[in-house]
Structures are given as C-alpha cells and as structure tokens.
Design an enzyme around this catalytic site. Structure first.
Site, PDB file in Angstrom:
ATOM      1  N   GLY A 215     -15.034  35.529  24.027  1.00  0.00           N
ATOM      2  CA  GLY A 215     -15.836  35.423  23.303  1.00  0.00           C
ATOM      3  C   GLY A 215     -17.243  36.054  22.023  1.00  0.00           C
ATOM      4  N   GLY A 217     -21.199  33.287  21.184  1.00  0.00           N
ATOM      5  CA  GLY A 217     -21.023  32.039  21.779  1.00  0.00           C
ATOM      6  C   GLY A 217     -22.036  31.734  22.680  1.00  0.00           C
ATOM      7  CB  ILE A 219     -20.305  28.547  26.211  1.00  0.00           C
ATOM      8  CG1 ILE A 219     -21.017  26.877  26.126  1.00  0.00           C
ATOM      9  CG2 ILE A 219     -19.730  28.465  27.172  1.00  0.00           C
ATOM     10  CD1 ILE A 219     -19.918  25.726  25.253  1.00  0.00           C
ATOM     11  CD  GLU A 238     -10.554  37.195  19.525  1.00  0.00           C
ATOM     12  OE1 GLU A 238      -9.440  37.242  19.735  1.00  0.00           O
ATOM     13  OE2 GLU A 238     -11.460  37.157  19.142  1.00  0.00           O
ATOM     14  N   GLY A 336      -8.023  34.668  17.969  1.00  0.00           N
ATOM     15  CA  GLY A 336      -6.942  35.396  19.395  1.00  0.00           C
ATOM     16  C   GLY A 336      -7.014  34.345  21.178  1.00  0.00           C
ATOM     17  CE  LYS A 361     -20.757  14.647  13.668  1.00  0.00           C
ATOM     18  NZ  LYS A 361     -20.224  13.189  12.792  1.00  0.00           N
TER      19      LYS A 361
END
Length: 431
Positions: A215, A217, A219, A238, A336, A361
C-alpha cells in the site's frame, strides 16, 4: 472515416464537453492521478447549471470547486474512499460514502448497484489502432465505460500508454478534451524510526521468491527499502508506486516465479513520481488491469508466497482492525485491505501484515485497544487477520485462541499501556 478523423470530430473544449452531463447523472471518475483536472475544473465552473449531479470516485487528489457544501444540490460528491479534499465533507455529512470492497466495485457498476451514466477520465494519446490507455487507473473505470451513456476522455501526452486490460477505443468515446499539464506527482513519504522498525519486522518475514502487495505510506515504503537484497520478487498489487519501482531498478523484481501473470507486474492504479509514469510507458513488464482482476482474492491468492502489507488505525484484543474511521467518524474507506488479507490467507506460504505504530497523538493514545471505539468500521475481521505489526514486534494471530491473541497483541503494544491492557483483558475474561 479514419481514426484521426473520428478524433478530430469528437474534440471539444472543456466548457462544451461537460454539457454532455444531464441533470440526475452520476459521473464516474478514476482513482487518484487518473482524475481529469481540466474536465473537473470545467464542471466546477458550470456546476450551478446542473441539478442533482453526482461525482463518484476513490481517492480524489485535488480540491476541485464542485467540492462545495453550498452547491451540493447542483453537484455532489459521493466517495468510494476518502482523500484529503473530501474527508472534511464526509465528516460534516455533505459528502456521502459508498462502502464496498474495492474488488467488487466493477461488478456493482455492471449490475447497476453503483450508477454510472458518464465517465470522465484521463487517457494517453491515441495509438495507430484507435485505442487510448487508461493506464493511471483502469480500476472500476473500465466497468463504468462499458455501461455509461457517455465517455469523455482528457487526453494528455504525459499519461503513459500501458498494456493490460486498460484500453478504450475511439468508437466508445463521446468527446475528447486535450491538456498538457504535468501529472500529479507524489514522492516517497518520510520514513521515521518507528516506521523503520516496523519495516524491519515485516521485511524479515518476506522470503526470496515472494509476490508482494504494498500500500501507500511511510511504513509500506520502509518495508520496500529493506527488500533490496531479495531475489526474484513478484508484484501483484492494487497500487504501483515509487517504492516498487526502486525494487525493479535494483533487479529484485523479476516476476519469474509468479503463478498468476508470470513475468508481469500487475496493478490497478499508479501513484508516484514523473519517473514512475515514464517507466510505465509501453513497458512490457507491467500490466494495468481492472480492480476485479488485481484484487480478486482467488486470483491474487493463486500466487504462491503472496505477502501483503496494509496499514490500520487501531486493533482490538480480538484482532479486529479498524482502518477507515475514528470511531463512527469516517476517515478513509474500505479499499482493498480485506481483499489482499484474504488473498494472502489463500496463498500457499502467503502472509498478510497489518501494520500500525503502537501509539498515536504523541504517545498518549494506544492503537492496541481492548475494544474498538463505538461505531468503528471493522475493515478486517478477526477471522481474517493474520499478522499485526508495530515497532515493538509481530503478533501472529491466525489460528490462535482469544487468550493467545490478547497476549500477543499486548506484547506488541507500547510498554506504557501493557499493564492497563492486561487488566482490561482480565476484566473481559480474555486472560
């Protein structure tokens, strides 16, 4: 009539092209960079001339003028997945969402459960056979093209011509507008020590010969940066981005051992740099396909050693993952994640990783929680989740009892919250 004659006959100004839209229509727009800015700007300029028109899309990137609560009775946005320009509107209620697994969207469009009257999409220049490539995002858009009353393409020479099931013929096109502005470029995110630690835990579990889904990002990219010593990786994903391009350029990705689409990297949308888009152009090693091909759990899972990496917002002690809301407040969308978790579960030797920092936070809130917040949207069920990873380690949940799951998740929580989580688990009779 030649293809060039047909092209010239269908060429229109953006101002005129949007008049193809009729009151009550739903306009389907591709994912991310596939959105056509010239057309959507023209629609925004003329939005008060329409009544009850809806624009539907995954992951918009630009804050177009039609994203306006004051004019929503003229043109309203319905989101398959939220991005920065639409998140606030969804949280305030003037943007509506359509929840669905990403893999099922084409079928929902073909069956008429998701409306698709008009398609606005970015496209490559036409080839000598009369075909355009929707290389940036064939996703659900190819299904919408097959059903729509009108298809309007924004042709831009910056759009790559990719191979795969991502082509539209001039005979299918109602109108064409032209633009030459650079495509939206998205660079690699900044990777901090927490992301680096999570990436290390995941990368250690990805073997040579694995097929990967990554994905977007910090990480996932931290994982990618630690795979440059692997051999014969495959790509079935994807999203194709610069992280995967890094592995291709390092010679790590060969796709040689894939059992589905051997020899090819496969994706349904692109999000990255101009360098990525240039690499995609007429690249025989890449195929762009609709999302019911890339994300189908059976097809993706037919690859041995499928390893999938996706992020979440919080995980409860049963292993349920909320990846799309803050309690009942919408944040992103289903996307997905579940498609690829299930695909990895089907794959021989496959693994799925749900990744998250242990806190939010500024360290004051644990992302490992006893129960999800009231109203939280469960993105990946406890029956599907396999590996949950924080900077403190890996919790392998698949096949484990409720008590074993709770113990494993508490062990990867931030140390400041472990005692409290243990007490809460005892109160819930998990331990």
């Amino acid at each position: 009539m030649t293809f060039e004659d047909a092209y010239r006959r269908k060429l229109a100004s953006p101002h005129d092209a949007v008049t193809i839209v009729e009151d009550g229509d739903t306009i389907v727009v591709p994912t991310g960079v596939g959105e056509p800015p010239t057309l959507l700007e023209a629609l925004s300029d003329r939005r008060t001339e329409f009544t009850d028109v809806r624009v539907e899309q995954i992951l918009p990137l630009r804050p177009f003028g039609y994203l306006d609560p004051e004019t929503r009775r003229h043109v309203r946005h319905n989101a398959y997945f939220l991005g920065g320009p639409t998140r606030k509107g969804a949280q305030e209620g003037w943007i509506r969402t359509r929840p669905s697994y990403f893999s099922e969207m084409p079928a929902l469009i073909r069956e008429g459960l998701f409306p698709a009257d008009v398609v606005f999409a970015m496209a490559s220049e036409m080839d000598e056979h009369g075909y355009f490539s929707l290389a940036l995002a064939p996703d659900y858009t190819m299904a919408a093209v097959s059903r729509a009353r009108a298809v309007v393409l924004e042709v831009n020479p910056q759009v790559p011509y990719a191979f795969g099931d991502c082509h539209v013929h001039i005979d299918q096109v109602t109108a064409i507008v032209e633009d030459e502005r650079p495509l939206t470029a998205v660079g690699l995110p900044e990777i901090g020590p927490v992301q680096q630690a999570i990436g290390t835990h995941v990368a250690e579990l990805i073997p040579d010969g694995a097929t990967i889904q990554i994905g977007f990002g910090a990480i996932p990219d931290a994982v990618v940066m630690q795979l440059t010593d692997r051999k014969d990786l495959g790509v079935h994903t994807e999203m194709i981005g610069d992280g995967i391009l890094t592995l291709v350029e390092a010679g790590v990705v060969t796709n040689r051992l894939k059992t589905a689409f051997p020899g090819k990297s496969v994706a349904t949308f692109a999000l990255g740099s101009e360098r990525l888009y240039r690499w995609m152009h007429r690249n025989r090693g890449l195929e762009m396909h609709p999302v019911d091909v890339t994300n189908d759990p059976y097809l993706a899972g037919s690859n041995d050693l499928l390893h999938t990496i996706n992020a979440t917002i919080e995980v409860d002690l049963a292993g349920q993952c909320c990846s799309e809301s803050m309690g009942y407040v919408p944040y992103s969308g289903t996307g997905g994640q579940s498609d690829f978790v299930r695909a990895a579960n089907r794959s021989r030797g496959g693994k799925s990783f749900i990744v998250t920092p242990s806190t939010a936070k500024g360290g004051t809130v644990s992302r490992i929680v006893p129960t999800l917040k009231p109203g939280a949207h469960v993105s990946t069920s406890r029956n599907d989740v396999s590996h949950v990873v924080t900077e403190h380690g890996v919790a392998h949940l698949r096949g484990k009892t409720n008590a074993e799951r709770a113990e494993a998740l508490i062990a990867i929580a931030d140390p400041a919250f472990r005692e409290q989580l243990g007490e809460q688990a005892q109160e819930m009779h998990l331990l």
